[in-house]
Scaffold this active site. Structure first.
Site, mmCIF file in Angstrom:
data_model
loop_
_atom_site.group_PDB
_atom_site.id
_atom_site.type_symbol
_atom_site.label_atom_id
_atom_site.label_comp_id
_atom_site.label_asym_id
_atom_site.label_seq_id
_atom_site.Cartn_x
_atom_site.Cartn_y
_atom_site.Cartn_z
ATOM 1 N N HIS A 192 54.699 21.994 21.252
ATOM 2 C CA HIS A 192 55.227 20.650 21.035
ATOM 3 C C HIS A 192 56.231 20.748 19.900
ATOM 4 O O HIS A 192 55.875 21.143 18.792
ATOM 5 C CB HIS A 192 54.102 19.670 20.690
ATOM 6 C CG HIS A 192 54.607 18.280 20.501
ATOM 7 N ND1 HIS A 192 54.508 17.306 21.479
ATOM 8 C CD2 HIS A 192 55.242 17.694 19.455
ATOM 9 C CE1 HIS A 192 55.043 16.194 21.032
ATOM 10 N NE2 HIS A 192 55.497 16.396 19.815
ATOM 11 N N CYS A 193 57.489 20.446 20.171
ATOM 12 C CA CYS A 193 58.526 20.625 19.166
ATOM 13 C C CYS A 193 58.915 19.283 18.567
ATOM 14 O O CYS A 193 59.496 18.439 19.257
ATOM 15 C CB CYS A 193 59.761 21.279 19.807
ATOM 16 S SG CYS A 193 61.045 21.649 18.619
ATOM 17 N N PRO A 194 58.633 19.040 17.302
ATOM 18 C CA PRO A 194 59.024 17.755 16.714
ATOM 19 C C PRO A 194 60.533 17.636 16.529
ATOM 20 O O PRO A 194 61.059 16.521 16.519
ATOM 21 C CB PRO A 194 58.310 17.743 15.363
ATOM 22 C CG PRO A 194 57.985 19.155 15.069
ATOM 23 C CD PRO A 194 57.898 19.876 16.361
#
Lengths: 159, 558
Positions: free
Chosen positions: B194-196
């Site tokens: 999950h890439c912010p």
């Protein structure tokens, strides 16, 4: 088998849903989309084994074609990358084209093979490509006889 | 007598259909009159949708906007202050190439951030029930309140045994390489991480965009930095260094990526006086970043300490530290993902060491195509699968969709528009029936279920049950019109079931009983064997009750 269902519309409007059978994915060859060809026992009395297996095998072939990594897919990928993926606003991907073919095939199979036997296939894309949902309808012919027998036995019991 | 009894039964059942509008659930029924909702509006995951379901992001998007601002501001300053000089003195291709790179970077960022990463829709109630039954069959059924241990299916993929876990949230067995993202509360296919920074999960459908984004961002930052340095050098060669610094504003807020370039410049500064201007200009250029640090440090109350530090050697050290972090963050990430792509692994797998030989000697990656080139081509140029969640599809009013479960619908029934209960009705009705079933009545649950309803051909059993239950809701069990119409005599049971089945077809058609619903099967079979005398027998009543409860538990579990 009752042949009163001449088309899908009639099937939907006149029959009652008895059960649903789910054909699961076969992951033995990796993450490519492939469904198990094992014949479910619930459909034993409803459809011939070879017809059902043929349908599943054809669907598997379609999915292999959609996910094939080869010259055409590379060209499409490179072209898309070069145009910053804006090209997909104009044309649809090969996968989408094959999915349309699959929908047409399932529709055709439902009309010719499954509806006359009181069954209905649901396109896997509507179930997240996880399962092929086979809806089993109780046709009025066979169930009528079973109900009338239970009704008569009930009636006689009441008297 | 048979005919006489069917008349009131049918009338009651017809009333049940009508009274649905005057029931307390009428306000729910009114929701149908609103404009049709799209499926993204009832999507169970924690996502945000924009442009009426066309764009999809994670819930926390603050860092995404930060990324956007950093890239745009840096590029904007480059184009404003450096490009005019470079275009006129070197070649106009520089701003053109820079512009193209910037557009590509932004395009890939948006594509990675707004695309569905490969979310798997949650299981439909029927599917979940089917899987539960299968698991019960293999493991033995347990009590209703007991949560069974996590189920695992083992699959052999290309000779390697892979365990497929059961996801309790999505109620599916996760396909291989799929993982449940706790931030977005979705199962994502080929889950990477999950890439912010892009505000989304990175999965099967947007991995190539994410990779191209970080790769092109590396190129862009190298490009910008190289030409900023070139600009300063050229100016200093022409006009002298100090005036060069005066002319070109040294206020370049650098992105982390730009700062990484400083680390390449700094070692060269020791080479000779020829390069001595470079570290000075570099220091000047980085003062914007330092000013940001100043503000931060002041806010933290460390001003005094930091000003002394920065006056000294702190600047160079600071710059090295910042640049090391920047090198690691952008170029390092690109390198890491290049490695992952070439070995066809996900970040998830690499971190867990799923295919590492340290785990087992004969461990290997079953998904790899064998050689690096094929792996790269497959990841970047392979076919792009379509989104499995139909975000912009319209919710059909006739499909049963319990709120916590999937947003899937029975595809083949989408063309039918029948009077159908809403989700709330289904849940309410189910609760009511459970209450009814627990009270010891002559007419127990399954008979209620057996009540006819609006024409519902081709519906799932849950949906049919719900709609048949709905009319009964407002009234007490003993005063249910259906029940009273069914009569106090068991004699009515069979004609009533006949009518019930008839109502599955349509009210206009002549009563000819189609197949019974699975839930009513125990009841009808039972019913056929009872007589009025037995009706009042507590033992048979108990067995009836038991059957009804069993049937209803099945109903509620679905």
């Amino acid at each position: 088998m009752a042949t009163e269902f001449h088309n899908l519309q009639e099937l939907r409007h006149t029959a009652s849903l008895a059960t649903k059978v789910f054909i699961q994915r076969d992951y033995s060859q990796g993450t490519i989309c492939r469904f198990q060809t094992k014949f479910p026992s619930e459909l034993d009395s409803r459809i011939e084994r070879n017809l059902f297996e043929d349908t599943i095998k054809t669907l598997n072939t379609y999915y292999v074609e959609a996910e094939k990594i080869g010259g055409q897919s590379y060209m499409e990928g490179c072209l898309a990358c070069a145009t910053a993926y804006t090209i997909f606003l104009c044309m649809e991907t090969r996968y989408e084209k094959v999915l349309k073919k699959i929908s047409a095939y399932i529709q055709e199979q439902n009309e010719k093979v499954y509806a006359p036997r009181g069954l209905l296939l649901t396109d896997p894309i509507e179930r997240g490509m996880r399962v092929i949902e086979v809806s089993v309808f109780e046709d009025r012919g066979s169930s009528g006889s079973s109900l009338s027998s239970s009704g008569s036995s009930g009636g006689s019991a009441q008297r | 007598m048979h005919l006489g009894l069917t008349e009131p039964v049918r009338e009651c059942q017809y009333n049940q259909i009508c009274t649905r509008n005057s029931s307390p659930m009428e306000n729910v029924g009114h929701t149908k009159k609103r404009s049709p909702q799209r499926k993204w509006q009832i999507f169970p995951g924690r996502n945000r949708f924009y442009c009426n379901g066309r764009l999809m992001m994670a819930r926390q998007t603050g860092v995404f906007y930060l990324t956007l601002v950093l890239i745009i501001v840096t590029s904007g300053l480059f184009f404003t202050f450096d490009c005019p000089f470079l275009a006129s003195n070197l070649t106009p291709a520089i701003p053109v190439v820079g512009g193209m790179l910037l557009i590509f970077v932004l395009g890939m960022l948006f594509r990675a951030g707004f695309t569905d990463p490969g979310v798997l829709p949650r299981a439909t109630p029927d599917e979940a029930a089917f899987l539960e039954r299968q698991m019960d069959a293999t493991n033995g059924s347990s009590g209703p309140g007991y949560r069974p241990p996590p189920r695992i299916k083992e699959v052999v993929i290309n000779g390697q045994t892979v365990k497929l876990k059961y996801c309790f949230t999505c109620k599916i067995f996760r396909p291989p390489r799929t993982s449940h993202c706790s931030l977005c509360d979705n199962c994502v296919e080929r889950f990477d991480h999950h890439c912010p920074w892009v505000g989304n999960c990175v999965g099967k459908r947007n991995y190539r965009f994410f990779y191209l984004f970080i790769l092109s961002l590396s190129f862009l930052t190298v490009f910008i930095f190289a030409f900023v340095i070139t600009h300063v050098i050229l100016r200093s060669n022409r006009t002298g260094f100090l005036s060069a610094l005066k002319d070109s504003p040294a206020r370049y807020p650098f992105t982390k990526g730009n700062c990484q370039m400083l680390s390449h410049i700094t070692p060269r500064s020791q080479a000779g006086s020829k390069h001595s201007e470079v570290p000075i200009s570099v220091d000047a250029c980085v003062c914007a970043l330092v000013s940001v640090w100043f503000v931060a440090m002041r806010a933290c109350g460390f001003y005094r300490r930091w000003s002394a530090f920065l006056d000294g050697v702190g600047l160079t050290v600071l710059e090295v530290v910042v640049c090391f972090f920047s090198v690691w963050s952008i170029v390092g990430l690109s390198g890491f993902h290049t490695y992952l792509i070439s070995s066809n692994q996900t970040t998830n797998e690499d971190i867990k060491g799923s295919w590492s030989t340290k785990r087992a000697k004969d461990n290997y990656n079953p998904y790899s195509h064998g050689n690096v080139l094929t792996n790269c081509c497959a990841a970047l140029c392979g076919p792009l699968p379509p989104s499995l969640i139909d975000r912009r599809g319209l919710i059909q009013p006739d499909t049963p969709q319990p709120a916590p479960l999937s947003n899937g619908s029975s595809g083949y029934t989408t063309q039918l528009h029948t009077h159908m209960c809403d989700q709330e009705q289904c849940i309410q009705s189910t609760k009511f029936v459970l209450q009814a079933a627990t009270t010891p009545l002559l007419h127990s649950g399954p008979v209620v279920i057996g009540r006819g309803g609006p024409p519902l051909s081709g519906k799932s059993s849950l949906g049919v049950t719900c709609s048949s239950l709905a009319p009964n809701q407002p009234s007490l069990p003993s005063s249910m019109p259906g029940l009273s119409c069914a009569g106090d005599m068991l004699a009515l049971r069979d004609p009533e079931t006949h009518c019930h089945h008839h109502h599955f077809v349509s009210p206009e058609e002549t009563p000819s009983p189609p197949g019974p619903m699975p839930l009513t099967l125990p009841c009808t079979a039972h019913a056929g064997h009872l007589n009025p005398a037995q009706l009042y027998d507590p033992a048979s009543q108990d067995s009836l009750h038991e059957d009804s409860v069993r049937g209803l538990v099945k109903l509620s579990s679905v």
